[in-house]
Design a protein around this motif. Structure first.
Motif, PDB file in Angstrom:
ATOM      1  N   ARG A 121      -8.141 -32.810 -29.405  1.00  0.00           N
ATOM      2  CA  ARG A 121      -6.799 -33.016 -29.956  1.00  0.00           C
ATOM      3  C   ARG A 121      -6.252 -31.729 -30.575  1.00  0.00           C
ATOM      4  O   ARG A 121      -5.079 -31.388 -30.409  1.00  0.00           O
ATOM      5  CB  ARG A 121      -6.849 -34.108 -31.039  1.00  0.00           C
ATOM      6  N   ILE A 122      -7.131 -31.054 -31.296  1.00  0.00           N
ATOM      7  CA  ILE A 122      -6.683 -29.842 -31.994  1.00  0.00           C
ATOM      8  C   ILE A 122      -6.541 -28.683 -31.007  1.00  0.00           C
ATOM      9  O   ILE A 122      -5.590 -27.903 -31.088  1.00  0.00           O
ATOM     10  CB  ILE A 122      -7.670 -29.494 -33.131  1.00  0.00           C
ATOM     11  N   ARG A 123      -7.506 -28.582 -30.093  1.00  0.00           N
ATOM     12  CA  ARG A 123      -7.388 -27.544 -29.055  1.00  0.00           C
ATOM     13  C   ARG A 123      -6.051 -27.690 -28.338  1.00  0.00           C
ATOM     14  O   ARG A 123      -5.347 -26.708 -28.085  1.00  0.00           O
ATOM     15  CB  ARG A 123      -8.511 -27.716 -28.022  1.00  0.00           C
ATOM     16  N   TRP A 124      -5.704 -28.930 -27.990  1.00  0.00           N
ATOM     17  CA  TRP A 124      -4.466 -29.205 -27.253  1.00  0.00           C
ATOM     18  C   TRP A 124      -3.245 -28.751 -28.071  1.00  0.00           C
ATOM     19  O   TRP A 124      -2.360 -28.041 -27.567  1.00  0.00           O
ATOM     20  CB  TRP A 124      -4.419 -30.689 -26.921  1.00  0.00           C
ATOM     21  N   ALA A 125      -3.200 -29.133 -29.330  1.00  0.00           N
ATOM     22  CA  ALA A 125      -2.062 -28.750 -30.174  1.00  0.00           C
ATOM     23  C   ALA A 125      -1.975 -27.227 -30.299  1.00  0.00           C
ATOM     24  O   ALA A 125      -0.880 -26.646 -30.253  1.00  0.00           O
ATOM     25  CB  ALA A 125      -2.206 -29.380 -31.557  1.00  0.00           C
ATOM     26  N   LEU A 126      -3.116 -26.580 -30.450  1.00  0.00           N
ATOM     27  CA  LEU A 126      -3.120 -25.128 -30.605  1.00  0.00           C
ATOM     28  C   LEU A 126      -2.609 -24.446 -29.336  1.00  0.00           C
ATOM     29  O   LEU A 126      -1.889 -23.441 -29.403  1.00  0.00           O
ATOM     30  CB  LEU A 126      -4.528 -24.643 -30.969  1.00  0.00           C
ATOM     31  N   GLU A 127      -2.958 -25.021 -28.185  1.00  0.00           N
ATOM     32  CA  GLU A 127      -2.450 -24.473 -26.921  1.00  0.00           C
ATOM     33  C   GLU A 127      -0.940 -24.683 -26.818  1.00  0.00           C
ATOM     34  O   GLU A 127      -0.214 -23.798 -26.386  1.00  0.00           O
ATOM     35  CB  GLU A 127      -3.148 -25.132 -25.724  1.00  0.00           C
ATOM     36  N   ALA A 136      -3.868 -18.738 -31.372  1.00  0.00           N
ATOM     37  CA  ALA A 136      -5.242 -18.394 -30.997  1.00  0.00           C
ATOM     38  C   ALA A 136      -6.214 -19.021 -31.995  1.00  0.00           C
ATOM     39  O   ALA A 136      -5.865 -19.234 -33.162  1.00  0.00           O
ATOM     40  CB  ALA A 136      -5.406 -16.880 -30.999  1.00  0.00           C
ATOM     41  N   TYR A 137      -7.421 -19.333 -31.519  1.00  0.00           N
ATOM     42  CA  TYR A 137      -8.397 -19.951 -32.433  1.00  0.00           C
ATOM     43  C   TYR A 137      -9.816 -19.648 -31.991  1.00  0.00           C
ATOM     44  O   TYR A 137     -10.061 -19.317 -30.836  1.00  0.00           O
ATOM     45  CB  TYR A 137      -8.190 -21.468 -32.489  1.00  0.00           C
ATOM     46  N   ASP A 138     -10.719 -19.769 -32.950  1.00  0.00           N
ATOM     47  CA  ASP A 138     -12.152 -19.696 -32.650  1.00  0.00           C
ATOM     48  C   ASP A 138     -12.696 -21.111 -32.666  1.00  0.00           C
ATOM     49  O   ASP A 138     -12.297 -21.926 -33.513  1.00  0.00           O
ATOM     50  CB  ASP A 138     -12.900 -18.877 -33.715  1.00  0.00           C
ATOM     51  N   ALA A 160     -13.611 -30.165 -37.795  1.00  0.00           N
ATOM     52  CA  ALA A 160     -13.111 -29.660 -39.077  1.00  0.00           C
ATOM     53  C   ALA A 160     -12.273 -28.435 -38.742  1.00  0.00           C
ATOM     54  O   ALA A 160     -12.426 -27.839 -37.666  1.00  0.00           O
ATOM     55  CB  ALA A 160     -14.268 -29.313 -39.995  1.00  0.00           C
ATOM     56  N   PHE A 161     -11.408 -28.067 -39.646  1.00  0.00           N
ATOM     57  CA  PHE A 161     -10.390 -27.047 -39.334  1.00  0.00           C
ATOM     58  C   PHE A 161     -10.234 -26.076 -40.492  1.00  0.00           C
ATOM     59  O   PHE A 161     -10.296 -26.463 -41.662  1.00  0.00           O
ATOM     60  CB  PHE A 161      -9.051 -27.772 -39.099  1.00  0.00           C
ATOM     61  N   GLU A 162     -10.044 -24.814 -40.138  1.00  0.00           N
ATOM     62  CA  GLU A 162      -9.654 -23.823 -41.153  1.00  0.00           C
ATOM     63  C   GLU A 162      -8.555 -22.942 -40.577  1.00  0.00           C
ATOM     64  O   GLU A 162      -8.635 -22.523 -39.416  1.00  0.00           O
ATOM     65  CB  GLU A 162     -10.855 -22.957 -41.564  1.00  0.00           C
ATOM     66  N   GLY A 163      -7.524 -22.704 -41.350  1.00  0.00           N
ATOM     67  CA  GLY A 163      -6.426 -21.840 -40.934  1.00  0.00           C
ATOM     68  C   GLY A 163      -5.814 -21.190 -42.164  1.00  0.00           C
ATOM     69  O   GLY A 163      -5.655 -21.858 -43.196  1.00  0.00           O
ATOM     70  N   ASP A 164      -5.517 -19.896 -42.061  1.00  0.00           N
ATOM     71  CA  ASP A 164      -4.974 -19.161 -43.212  1.00  0.00           C
ATOM     72  C   ASP A 164      -5.850 -19.342 -44.452  1.00  0.00           C
ATOM     73  O   ASP A 164      -5.348 -19.415 -45.592  1.00  0.00           O
ATOM     74  CB  ASP A 164      -3.544 -19.616 -43.544  1.00  0.00           C
TER      75      ASP A 164
END
Ligand code: GSH
Length: 217
Positions: free
Chosen positions: A24-30, A35-37, A62-66
């Motif tokens: 779900r998160i990969r899709w939204a980021l695309e 870009a993400y790790d 789990a997610f981390e950003g900024d």
């Protein structure tokens, strides 16, 4: 948004490939072009202290950003939606409708759908599973029939694509091993429309490639 990391599982049984919720998160980021790790963890180690510090329930993603951490796919997607017009409308009513459909996907549709998914996979060997299944399918079909009515005249849940569609489409995918969704033409068409999006295809390919790489290592 910068310095984005999401967790997922390093390797999983084939029935779960393409269903693990980091998708779900990969899709939204695309969709957003961020870009993400991807940080893979072993399923068996999901409750290790460092993982529980990142996700209180030892789940993925789990997610981390900024530099800020978050868990629960709905919450992560809401946060991403704040930063990208590709994921959400900017007007107040559009945002409210999107949020309502996010809760609907997670709270009104996913439980009924997940019951069937769990029964057919993790609980398939239980002696009572076959007996319970028709009732579980009936409950899922009741809710999906209502959703199908809504989608009869709409391309996406709120008219335009939003993170609510990411949640709803990935919920429907839980039933991919059945013909339940195919029984509702507007739902099947909606799911096909969502899955045809290049961002979904890229996210799925990357998730599957990750499992293949782990297998080869
Ligand atoms: N409500 C959570 C559900 C997350 C979830 O169910 N993750 C699964 C993988 S798809 C998991 O980590 N399961 C391991 C466990 O339940 O211990 C969300 O949407 O983020």
């Amino acid at each position: 948004m910068k310095n984005i990391t999401i967790t997922g599982f390093r390797s999983i049984p084939p029935f779960a490939m393409g269903l693990v919720r980091d998708l779900r998160i990969r899709w939204a980021l695309e969709e957003a072009g961020f870009a993400y790790d991807h940080h893979p963890i072993e399923v068996e180690a999901r409750n290790a202290p460092e993982n529980r510090a990142f996700h209180p329930f030892g789940m993925v993603p789990a997610f981390e950003g900024d530099g800020r951490r978050l868990f629960e796919t709905g919450a992560i997607l809401l946060r991403l939606a704040q930063d990208s017009e590709a994921l959400a409308p900017t007007d107040r009513d559009g945002r409210e409708q999107m949020t309502a459909w996010m809760f609907a996907a997670l709270n009104s549709v996913e439980p009924a759908v997940q019951n069937v998914g769990t029964l057919d996979t993790l609980l398939a060997g239980e002696p009572w599973a076959a007996q319970a299944r028709p009732t579980m399918v009936q409950m899922a079909e009741y809710r999906l029939g209502q959703l199908a009515d809504w989608l009869e005249s709409r391309e996406y849940l709120t008219g335009r694509f939003t993170v609510a569609d990411i949640l709803m489409a990935t919920v429907l995918r839980i039933l991919r091993h059945t013909d339940i969704v195919a029984g509702f033409p507007s739902l099947a068409a909606y799911l096909a429309r969502c899955e045809a999006r290049p961002a979904f295809q890229k996210a799925l390919a990357d998730q599957i490639a990750g499992y293949a790489a782990a297998e080869a290592a």
